[in-house]
Design a protein around this motif. Structure first.
Motif, PDB file in Angstrom:
ATOM      1  N   ARG A  59     -41.561  81.921  44.273  1.00 42.21           N
ATOM      2  CA  ARG A  59     -40.809  82.614  45.335  1.00 42.21           C
ATOM      3  C   ARG A  59     -41.395  82.223  46.683  1.00 42.21           C
ATOM      4  N   ARG A  60     -40.634  81.403  47.393  1.00 41.54           N
ATOM      5  CA  ARG A  60     -41.059  80.909  48.709  1.00 41.54           C
ATOM      6  C   ARG A  60     -40.192  81.487  49.827  1.00 41.54           C
ATOM      7  N   GLN A  61     -39.269  82.404  49.459  1.00 46.63           N
ATOM      8  CA  GLN A  61     -38.352  83.006  50.436  1.00 46.63           C
ATOM      9  C   GLN A  61     -37.464  81.952  51.088  1.00 46.63           C
ATOM     10  N   GLU A  62     -37.060  80.959  50.292  1.00 54.42           N
ATOM     11  CA  GLU A  62     -36.189  79.905  50.807  1.00 54.42           C
ATOM     12  C   GLU A  62     -34.795  80.065  50.218  1.00 54.42           C
ATOM     13  N   GLY A  63     -33.812  79.552  50.929  1.00 55.26           N
ATOM     14  CA  GLY A  63     -32.435  79.576  50.465  1.00 55.26           C
ATOM     15  C   GLY A  63     -31.509  80.141  51.525  1.00 55.26           C
ATOM     16  N   GLN A  64     -30.230  80.186  51.190  1.00 49.34           N
ATOM     17  CA  GLN A  64     -29.202  80.675  52.106  1.00 49.34           C
ATOM     18  C   GLN A  64     -28.234  81.555  51.329  1.00 49.34           C
ATOM     19  N   ARG A  65     -27.573  82.465  52.045  1.00 49.61           N
ATOM     20  CA  ARG A  65     -26.626  83.378  51.410  1.00 49.61           C
ATOM     21  C   ARG A  65     -25.312  83.370  52.183  1.00 49.61           C
ATOM     22  N   ASP A  66     -24.233  83.638  51.464  1.00 48.42           N
ATOM     23  CA  ASP A  66     -22.898  83.779  52.067  1.00 48.42           C
ATOM     24  C   ASP A  66     -22.429  82.522  52.791  1.00 48.42           C
ATOM     25  N   LEU A  67     -22.512  81.387  52.097  1.00 43.21           N
ATOM     26  CA  LEU A  67     -21.984  80.146  52.632  1.00 43.21           C
ATOM     27  C   LEU A  67     -21.164  79.454  51.548  1.00 43.21           C
ATOM     28  N   ASN A  68     -20.318  78.531  51.955  1.00 44.95           N
ATOM     29  CA  ASN A  68     -19.561  77.744  50.986  1.00 44.95           C
ATOM     30  C   ASN A  68     -20.545  76.888  50.197  1.00 44.95           C
ATOM     31  N   VAL A  69     -20.384  76.881  48.869  1.00 46.99           N
ATOM     32  CA  VAL A  69     -21.259  76.086  48.015  1.00 46.99           C
ATOM     33  C   VAL A  69     -20.420  75.200  47.101  1.00 46.99           C
ATOM     34  N   GLN A  70     -21.040  74.156  46.636  1.00 47.32           N
ATOM     35  CA  GLN A  70     -20.389  73.272  45.680  1.00 47.32           C
ATOM     36  C   GLN A  70     -21.085  73.440  44.335  1.00 47.32           C
ATOM     37  N   ILE A  71     -20.317  73.908  43.342  1.00 48.56           N
ATOM     38  CA  ILE A  71     -20.825  74.144  42.001  1.00 48.56           C
ATOM     39  C   ILE A  71     -20.213  73.098  41.077  1.00 48.56           C
ATOM     40  N   GLN A  72     -21.047  72.196  40.582  1.00 49.70           N
ATOM     41  CA  GLN A  72     -20.562  71.132  39.696  1.00 49.70           C
ATOM     42  C   GLN A  72     -19.376  70.397  40.330  1.00 49.70           C
ATOM     43  N   GLY A  73     -19.465  70.141  41.634  1.00 52.63           N
ATOM     44  CA  GLY A  73     -18.432  69.396  42.346  1.00 52.63           C
ATOM     45  C   GLY A  73     -17.223  70.212  42.780  1.00 52.63           C
ATOM     46  N   VAL A  74     -17.236  71.520  42.551  1.00 52.20           N
ATOM     47  CA  VAL A  74     -16.109  72.397  42.894  1.00 52.20           C
ATOM     48  C   VAL A  74     -16.541  73.350  44.010  1.00 52.20           C
ATOM     49  N   TRP A  75     -15.753  73.413  45.078  1.00 53.04           N
ATOM     50  CA  TRP A  75     -16.075  74.298  46.192  1.00 53.04           C
ATOM     51  C   TRP A  75     -15.819  75.747  45.811  1.00 53.04           C
ATOM     52  N   VAL A  76     -16.774  76.605  46.148  1.00 54.69           N
ATOM     53  CA  VAL A  76     -16.684  78.045  45.921  1.00 54.69           C
ATOM     54  C   VAL A  76     -17.076  78.717  47.233  1.00 54.69           C
TER      55      VAL A  76
ATOM     56  N   PRO B  12     -17.509  82.394  49.663  1.00 52.23           N
ATOM     57  CA  PRO B  12     -17.673  83.848  49.633  1.00 52.23           C
ATOM     58  C   PRO B  12     -16.334  84.543  49.891  1.00 52.23           C
ATOM     59  N   GLY B  13     -16.103  85.617  49.151  1.00 50.73           N
ATOM     60  CA  GLY B  13     -14.865  86.372  49.323  1.00 50.73           C
ATOM     61  C   GLY B  13     -13.732  85.907  48.439  1.00 50.73           C
ATOM     62  N   GLU B  14     -13.831  84.689  47.884  1.00 49.63           N
ATOM     63  CA  GLU B  14     -12.817  84.243  46.930  1.00 49.63           C
ATOM     64  C   GLU B  14     -12.983  85.053  45.651  1.00 49.63           C
ATOM     65  N   TRP B  15     -12.104  84.831  44.689  1.00 50.72           N
ATOM     66  CA  TRP B  15     -12.100  85.602  43.444  1.00 50.72           C
ATOM     67  C   TRP B  15     -12.444  84.684  42.289  1.00 50.72           C
ATOM     68  N   LEU B  16     -13.321  85.144  41.406  1.00 51.25           N
ATOM     69  CA  LEU B  16     -13.720  84.377  40.229  1.00 51.25           C
ATOM     70  C   LEU B  16     -13.322  85.136  38.979  1.00 51.25           C
ATOM     71  N   TYR B  17     -12.780  84.403  38.007  1.00 49.74           N
ATOM     72  CA  TYR B  17     -12.469  84.924  36.671  1.00 49.74           C
ATOM     73  C   TYR B  17     -13.251  84.089  35.667  1.00 49.74           C
ATOM     74  N   ALA B  18     -13.904  84.753  34.713  1.00 51.21           N
ATOM     75  CA  ALA B  18     -14.643  84.042  33.664  1.00 51.21           C
ATOM     76  C   ALA B  18     -14.358  84.713  32.328  1.00 51.21           C
ATOM     77  N   ASP B  19     -14.172  83.904  31.294  1.00 51.48           N
ATOM     78  CA  ASP B  19     -14.035  84.415  29.927  1.00 51.48           C
ATOM     79  C   ASP B  19     -14.507  83.335  28.963  1.00 51.48           C
ATOM     80  N   GLU B  20     -14.224  83.515  27.693  1.00 48.24           N
ATOM     81  CA  GLU B  20     -14.684  82.571  26.676  1.00 48.24           C
ATOM     82  C   GLU B  20     -14.113  81.167  26.864  1.00 48.24           C
ATOM     83  N   ASP B  21     -13.008  81.046  27.593  1.00 50.01           N
ATOM     84  CA  ASP B  21     -12.374  79.741  27.783  1.00 50.01           C
ATOM     85  C   ASP B  21     -12.842  78.993  29.019  1.00 50.01           C
ATOM     86  N   GLY B  22     -13.448  79.689  29.968  1.00 51.13           N
ATOM     87  CA  GLY B  22     -13.906  78.989  31.155  1.00 51.13           C
ATOM     88  C   GLY B  22     -14.015  79.877  32.376  1.00 51.13           C
ATOM     89  N   ILE B  23     -14.133  79.210  33.528  1.00 50.47           N
ATOM     90  CA  ILE B  23     -14.310  79.889  34.806  1.00 50.47           C
ATOM     91  C   ILE B  23     -13.333  79.281  35.812  1.00 50.47           C
TER      92      ILE B  23
END
Length: 173
Positions: A134-151, A153-164
Motif C-alpha cells: 500500500r503506497r497510496q497510489e492510484g486514481q478514482r472516478d476516471l475513464n478506464v480501459q478494461i481488457q481494451g474496453v472503455w468503462v 464512472p456512472g455507466e451501468w454494468l451487468y454481470a452474470d454467468e454468461d459475461g459482463i
C-alpha cells in the motif's frame, strides 16, 4: 432491504441485453472479453459504476469497499497484473457489508474460499496469494480501459454467468 444485500431486482440477463443491442454500432453498448472468473457469493449483479485505477497497490480499492457501496459496482483497472492480488477476503467482506453490488478487477484476487462466502459479486482474471504494497497510489472516478474496453464512472454494468456488459444507463425493459 439492508445495505449489505445488493439489489438484484434491477438485473437483466447479459444474453438478453446482447440480443437487444447486438446491432448497436454507436459504441455505447460494450461487452467485456470472456477472461473474468467469478469469485464472490453472488453470480448476478448490476449497478452504476465507480472506477479505480491502480497498479499492484490496493489502497484505493480498500478505501472504496470500506465506504458505502449503495448497490454500485466497483470496476478496478489493475493493469491486468497477475503479480499481486488487489482484493482478498477482508476487503471482499467489507464490500458485501457496505452494500457494493459487485467488484470487477482487471487483475487478481486472493483468499478464494473467503471470497466465495461474501454476498457480493466478485470478478477477476485469476488468483494470486501475494498481497499488494500500500503506497497510496492510484486514481478514482476516471475513464478506464478494461481488457481494451472503455468503462466510465456512472455507466451501468451487468454481470452474470454468461459475461459482463457495460452501457450508458440501466436497461429500461
Amino acid at each position: 432491504m439492508s445495505p449489505a444485500t445488493p439489489s438484484t431486482s434491477a438485473f437483466f440477463p447479459t444474453c438478453d441485453l446482447c440480443d437487444i443491442y447486438k446491432g448497436d454500432t454507436s459504441g455505447n453498448f460494450r461487452v467485456l472479453p470472456p477472461v473474468f472468473r467469478s469469485y464472490g457469493g453472488i453470480q448476478k449483479f448490476s449497478g452504476p459504476i465507480v472506477t479505480v485505477k491502480c497498479f499492484e497497490d490496493n489502497s484505493l480499492v480498500k478505501a472504496a469497499v470500506e465506504s458505502p457501496g449503495e448497490a454500485r459496482v466497483l470496476v478496478v483497472d489493475g493493469g491486468a497484473s497477475l503479480r499481486r492480488a488487489l482484493l482478498g477476503g477482508n476487503l471482499g467482506l467489507a464490500a458485501a457489508k457496505n452494500g457494493w453490488a459487485g467488484v470487477v478487477i482487471d487483475g487478481c484476487v486472493r483468499d478464494v474460499a473467503e471470497l466465495a462466502l461474501c454476498q457480493t459479486g466478485i470478478r477477476a482474471l485469476a488468483t494470486m496469494p501475494l498481497p499488494t504494497e500500500r503506497r497510496q497510489e492510484g486514481q478514482r472516478d476516471l475513464n478506464v480501459q478494461i481488457q481494451g474496453v472503455w468503462v466510465r464512472p456512472g455507466e451501468w454494468l451487468y454481470a452474470d454467468e454468461d459475461g459482463i456488459v457495460v452501457m450508458p444507463a440501466p436497461h429500461q425493459g
